[in-house]
Design a protein around this motif. Structure first.
Motif, PDB file in Angstrom:
ATOM      1  N   GLY A   8       0.739  -0.989  -0.021  1.00 44.81           N
ATOM      2  CA  GLY A   8       0.130   0.097   0.071  1.00 44.81           C
ATOM      3  C   GLY A   8       1.160   1.277  -0.013  1.00 44.81           C
ATOM      4  O   GLY A   8       1.944   1.344   0.241  1.00 44.81           O
ATOM      5  N   ASN A   9       0.290   2.861   0.073  1.00 42.75           N
ATOM      6  CA  ASN A   9       0.754   3.643   0.059  1.00 42.75           C
ATOM      7  C   ASN A   9       1.648   3.726   1.793  1.00 42.75           C
ATOM      8  O   ASN A   9       2.564   4.714   1.403  1.00 42.75           O
ATOM      9  CB  ASN A   9       0.045   5.036  -0.260  1.00 42.75           C
ATOM     10  CG  ASN A   9      -0.533   5.390  -1.401  1.00 42.75           C
ATOM     11  OD1 ASN A   9       0.991   5.184  -2.778  1.00 42.75           O
ATOM     12  ND2 ASN A   9      -0.936   4.594  -1.823  1.00 42.75           N
ATOM     13  N   THR A  10       1.237   3.235   2.640  1.00 40.68           N
ATOM     14  CA  THR A  10       1.641   3.462   3.846  1.00 40.68           C
ATOM     15  C   THR A  10       2.687   2.216   4.015  1.00 40.68           C
ATOM     16  O   THR A  10       3.449   2.513   4.981  1.00 40.68           O
ATOM     17  CB  THR A  10       0.617   3.607   4.587  1.00 40.68           C
ATOM     18  OG1 THR A  10       0.261   5.240   4.323  1.00 40.68           O
ATOM     19  CG2 THR A  10       1.729   3.669   6.294  1.00 40.68           C
ATOM     20  N   ARG A  11       2.145   1.124   4.066  1.00 38.51           N
ATOM     21  CA  ARG A  11       2.423  -0.011   5.396  1.00 38.51           C
ATOM     22  C   ARG A  11       2.346  -1.442   4.297  1.00 38.51           C
ATOM     23  O   ARG A  11       1.830  -1.855   3.054  1.00 38.51           O
ATOM     24  CB  ARG A  11       1.511  -0.652   5.862  1.00 38.51           C
ATOM     25  CG  ARG A  11       1.866   0.406   6.784  1.00 38.51           C
ATOM     26  CD  ARG A  11       0.924  -0.199   8.431  1.00 38.51           C
ATOM     27  NE  ARG A  11      -0.544  -0.566   7.776  1.00 38.51           N
ATOM     28  CZ  ARG A  11      -1.294  -1.085   8.980  1.00 38.51           C
ATOM     29  NH1 ARG A  11      -0.631  -1.994   9.902  1.00 38.51           N
ATOM     30  NH2 ARG A  11      -2.549  -2.117   8.246  1.00 38.51           N
ATOM     31  N   LYS A  13       1.835  -5.183   3.819  1.00 39.12           N
ATOM     32  CA  LYS A  13       1.520  -6.282   4.604  1.00 39.12           C
ATOM     33  C   LYS A  13       1.201  -7.945   4.015  1.00 39.12           C
ATOM     34  O   LYS A  13       2.197  -7.303   3.000  1.00 39.12           O
ATOM     35  CB  LYS A  13       0.028  -6.021   4.214  1.00 39.12           C
ATOM     36  CG  LYS A  13      -0.653  -5.521   5.494  1.00 39.12           C
ATOM     37  CD  LYS A  13      -0.822  -3.322   5.183  1.00 39.12           C
ATOM     38  CE  LYS A  13      -1.316  -3.460   3.629  1.00 39.12           C
ATOM     39  NZ  LYS A  13      -1.485  -1.921   3.790  1.00 39.12           N
ATOM     40  N   TRP A  29       5.897  -0.949   7.773  1.00 42.73           N
ATOM     41  CA  TRP A  29       5.765   0.970   7.758  1.00 42.73           C
ATOM     42  C   TRP A  29       7.095   0.952   6.406  1.00 42.73           C
ATOM     43  O   TRP A  29       8.243   1.145   7.190  1.00 42.73           O
ATOM     44  CB  TRP A  29       5.779   1.619   8.887  1.00 42.73           C
ATOM     45  CG  TRP A  29       4.242   1.895  10.159  1.00 42.73           C
ATOM     46  CD1 TRP A  29       4.519   0.510  10.804  1.00 42.73           C
ATOM     47  CD2 TRP A  29       3.828   2.405   9.673  1.00 42.73           C
ATOM     48  NE1 TRP A  29       3.131   0.552  11.419  1.00 42.73           N
ATOM     49  CE2 TRP A  29       2.403   1.480  10.839  1.00 42.73           C
ATOM     50  CE3 TRP A  29       3.394   3.325   9.658  1.00 42.73           C
ATOM     51  CZ2 TRP A  29       1.240   2.348  11.280  1.00 42.73           C
ATOM     52  CZ3 TRP A  29       1.490   3.914   9.803  1.00 42.73           C
ATOM     53  CH2 TRP A  29       1.822   3.769  10.526  1.00 42.73           C
ATOM     54  N   VAL A 119     -10.196   1.272   4.790  1.00 41.02           N
ATOM     55  CA  VAL A 119     -10.182   2.615   5.331  1.00 41.02           C
ATOM     56  C   VAL A 119      -8.008   2.161   5.303  1.00 41.02           C
ATOM     57  O   VAL A 119      -7.795   1.839   6.708  1.00 41.02           O
ATOM     58  CB  VAL A 119      -9.889   3.042   5.928  1.00 41.02           C
ATOM     59  CG1 VAL A 119     -10.229   4.169   6.601  1.00 41.02           C
ATOM     60  CG2 VAL A 119     -12.100   2.414   5.701  1.00 41.02           C
ATOM     61  N   GLY A 120      -6.677   2.839   4.353  1.00 41.01           N
ATOM     62  CA  GLY A 120      -5.837   3.206   5.185  1.00 41.01           C
ATOM     63  C   GLY A 120      -5.413   4.282   4.501  1.00 41.01           C
ATOM     64  O   GLY A 120      -5.947   5.084   5.438  1.00 41.01           O
ATOM     65  N   THR A 121      -4.089   4.941   3.607  1.00 43.99           N
ATOM     66  CA  THR A 121      -4.213   5.764   3.089  1.00 43.99           C
ATOM     67  C   THR A 121      -5.071   6.840   2.740  1.00 43.99           C
ATOM     68  O   THR A 121      -5.560   7.004   3.365  1.00 43.99           O
ATOM     69  CB  THR A 121      -2.930   5.805   1.572  1.00 43.99           C
ATOM     70  OG1 THR A 121      -2.088   4.707   2.980  1.00 43.99           O
ATOM     71  CG2 THR A 121      -2.290   6.734   2.044  1.00 43.99           C
ATOM     72  N   ASN A 144      -5.875   9.802   8.477  1.00 42.37           N
ATOM     73  CA  ASN A 144      -4.433  10.336   8.724  1.00 42.37           C
ATOM     74  C   ASN A 144      -4.343  10.690   7.722  1.00 42.37           C
ATOM     75  O   ASN A 144      -3.861  12.360   7.481  1.00 42.37           O
ATOM     76  CB  ASN A 144      -3.850   8.762   9.624  1.00 42.37           C
ATOM     77  CG  ASN A 144      -2.163   9.671   9.788  1.00 42.37           C
ATOM     78  OD1 ASN A 144      -2.580  10.558  11.013  1.00 42.37           O
ATOM     79  ND2 ASN A 144      -1.643   9.221   8.741  1.00 42.37           N
ATOM     80  N   GLY A 204      -8.211  -2.710   6.041  1.00 36.75           N
ATOM     81  CA  GLY A 204      -7.770  -1.966   5.896  1.00 36.75           C
ATOM     82  C   GLY A 204      -6.767  -1.211   8.011  1.00 36.75           C
ATOM     83  O   GLY A 204      -7.347  -1.485   9.076  1.00 36.75           O
ATOM     84  N   GLY A 205      -5.333  -0.338   7.758  1.00 40.82           N
ATOM     85  CA  GLY A 205      -5.335   0.083   9.074  1.00 40.82           C
ATOM     86  C   GLY A 205      -6.023   0.443   9.870  1.00 40.82           C
ATOM     87  O   GLY A 205      -5.545   0.278  11.017  1.00 40.82           O
ATOM     88  N   GLU A 206      -7.408   1.547   9.203  1.00 38.81           N
ATOM     89  CA  GLU A 206      -8.336   1.995  10.036  1.00 38.81           C
ATOM     90  C   GLU A 206      -9.682   1.324  10.457  1.00 38.81           C
ATOM     91  O   GLU A 206     -10.716   1.763  11.018  1.00 38.81           O
ATOM     92  CB  GLU A 206      -8.106   3.705   9.892  1.00 38.81           C
ATOM     93  CG  GLU A 206      -6.909   4.276   9.475  1.00 38.81           C
ATOM     94  CD  GLU A 206      -6.943   6.032   9.216  1.00 38.81           C
ATOM     95  OE1 GLU A 206      -7.568   6.208   8.593  1.00 38.81           O
ATOM     96  OE2 GLU A 206      -5.536   7.000   9.139  1.00 38.81           O
TER      97      GLU A 206
HETATM   98  N1  LIG Z   1       0.059   0.261  14.657  1.00 36.73           N
HETATM   99  C1  LIG Z   1      -1.160   1.114  14.402  1.00 36.73           C
HETATM  100  N2  LIG Z   1      -1.710   2.103  14.888  1.00 36.73           N
HETATM  101  C2  LIG Z   1      -1.539   3.741  14.555  1.00 36.73           C
HETATM  102  N3  LIG Z   1      -2.631   3.629  13.369  1.00 36.73           N
HETATM  103  C3  LIG Z   1      -2.312   2.785  12.648  1.00 36.73           C
HETATM  104  C4  LIG Z   1      -1.695   0.826  13.383  1.00 36.73           C
HETATM  105  N4  LIG Z   1      -1.697   0.695  11.759  1.00 36.73           N
HETATM  106  C5  LIG Z   1      -2.404   1.053  11.473  1.00 36.73           C
HETATM  107  N5  LIG Z   1      -2.437   1.837  11.377  1.00 36.73           N
HETATM  108  C6  LIG Z   1      -3.326   3.027  10.375  1.00 36.73           C
HETATM  109  O1  LIG Z   1      -3.678   2.879   9.147  1.00 36.73           O
HETATM  110  C7  LIG Z   1      -2.751   3.239   8.227  1.00 36.73           C
HETATM  111  C8  LIG Z   1      -2.099   2.229   7.143  1.00 36.73           C
HETATM  112  O2  LIG Z   1      -3.328   1.396   7.377  1.00 36.73           O
HETATM  113  P1  LIG Z   1      -2.649   0.430   5.802  1.00 36.73           P
HETATM  114  O3  LIG Z   1      -4.277  -0.442   5.169  1.00 36.73           O
HETATM  115  O4  LIG Z   1      -1.652  -0.885   5.905  1.00 36.73           O
HETATM  116  O5  LIG Z   1      -3.083   1.976   5.077  1.00 36.73           O
HETATM  117  P2  LIG Z   1      -1.914   1.199   3.135  1.00 36.73           P
HETATM  118  O6  LIG Z   1      -2.744  -0.576   2.538  1.00 36.73           O
HETATM  119  O7  LIG Z   1      -2.555   2.840   2.327  1.00 36.73           O
HETATM  120  O8  LIG Z   1      -1.222   1.235   3.001  1.00 36.73           O
HETATM  121  C9  LIG Z   1      -1.898   4.471   8.878  1.00 36.73           C
HETATM  122  O9  LIG Z   1      -1.786   5.476   7.933  1.00 36.73           O
HETATM  123  C10 LIG Z   1      -2.878   4.734   9.926  1.00 36.73           C
HETATM  124  O10 LIG Z   1      -3.784   5.384   9.723  1.00 36.73           O
END
Ligand SMILES: Nc1ncnc2c1ncn2[C@@H]1O[C@H](COP(=O)(O)OP(=O)(O)O)[C@@H](O)[C@H]1O
Ligand SMILES: CC(C)(COP(=O)(O)O)[C@@H](O)C(=O)NCCC(=O)O
Ligand SMILES: [K+]
Length: 248
Positions: A8-11, A13, A29, A119-121, A144, A204-206
């Motif tokens: 993803g754009n942030t993490r 997986k 991350w 719900v992530g980036t 975020n 997603g991360g959120e």
């Molecule tokens: N352990 C955590 N603590 C706080 N926020 C987190 C944590 N894990 C994920 N997040 C939230 O999830 C977002 C990333 O989610 P993710 O689904 O991995 O995004 P993407 O697929 O865009 O990379 C972060 O920007 C943050 O807001």
């Protein structure tokens, strides 16, 4: 055993998969770990399946990791169909492959119509009808990302994110936390109400942040995109209707 990777754009997986079963999972991350590929498992792998919506440097880093371990990288892309699923986009390859894999997983899980929120980036919604036809969706910023957008567009520099998110905040940090969170909640609640699917899936991360605050009971599925990759890899192994892919 396959290594499944959702960039993803942030993490990043990842999961180790035997057939449909995700044996072990992890998240990295990327900004915090420029050497993120060093944190991936590398023992006893048959191959790597990756869905990436990030910039090309991430795939480039993965190619180097794969070459070091003599592994083939199967880069999955969005296609017009995958098994019974039909892509709504006129240009199917333009649908985010993470969204496409989430649809594949949702469709493989159960019958009926489903609304998927990832719900992530970004915050994305996707509809898959009971007939297996993807109905499209939408893209908004994640919570975020909304906070970062305010930071970029204003002089606001919140120093903490308060736990409570009352409607009527009495300080700036609380007002930003509440406003951004409630935007995401409002999108999910109104989509669930207007579209009234049989199932509501949240990933997603959120997801954990939002799930307890939503009006309808969304089922949290932490690894939906990786599940889709597992389905895709299995379909390909069986030789049945694989999504088109590039082998790298
Ligand atoms: N352990 C955590 N603590 C706080 N926020 C987190 C944590 N894990 C994920 N997040 C939230 O999830 C977002 C990333 O989610 P993710 O689904 O991995 O995004 P993407 O697929 O865009 O990379 C972060 O920007 C943050 O807001
Ligand atoms: C919408 C996204 C940015 C979401 O990315 P993420 O939040 O998972 O990092 C990604 O799915 C993407 O780049 N999509 C391509 C455009 C589209 O789906 O229409
Ligand atoms: K997302």
């Amino acid at each position: 055993m396959n290594l499944l990777i959702d960039i993803g754009n942030t993490r990043v997986k990842w999961a180790l998969a035997r057939g449909h079963t995700l044996a072990e999972t992890g998240a990295i991350w990327r900004a915090r770990h420029p050497d993120w590929t060093a944190r991936l498992p590398s023992d006893s792998l048959d191959g790597i399946y990756v869905a990436s919506v990030a910039d090309d440097s991430a795939i480039q880093a993965l190619r180097i990791f794969a070459a070091d371990h003599a592994l083939a990288v199967h880069r999955v892309v969005s296609t017009a169909r995958s098994g019974p699923l039909v892509n709504a986009y006129a240009r199917p390859e333009r649908l985010g492959v993470d969204r496409w894999m989430a649809c594949v997983a949702a469709q493989a899980r159960a019958e009926g119509s489903v609304l998927i929120a990832d719900v992530g980036t970004a915050l994305t919604l996707d509809w898959v009808g009971a007939d297996g036809v993807h109905g499209g969706g939408l893209i908004a910023p994640g919570v975020n990302s909304m906070r970062l957008a305010l930071r970029n567009a204003t002089q606001l520099r919140p120093t903490h994110v308060p736990d409570e998110h009352a409607w009527l905040a009495r300080d700036t940090d609380s007002a930003i936390a509440a406003g951004t969170l409630r935007c995401a909640i409002a999108v999910l609640d109104s989509a669930a109400l207007d579209l009234a699917p049989d199932r509501l899936l949240l990933t997603g991360g959120e997801a954990e942040l939002l799930a307890p605050r939503l009006a309808r009971p969304w089922q949290v599925v932490p690894h939906l995109v990786l599940e889709g990759l597992a389905v895709h890899a299995e379909r390909e192994a069986r030789g049945g209707q694989p999504a088109r892919q590039r082998s790298e």
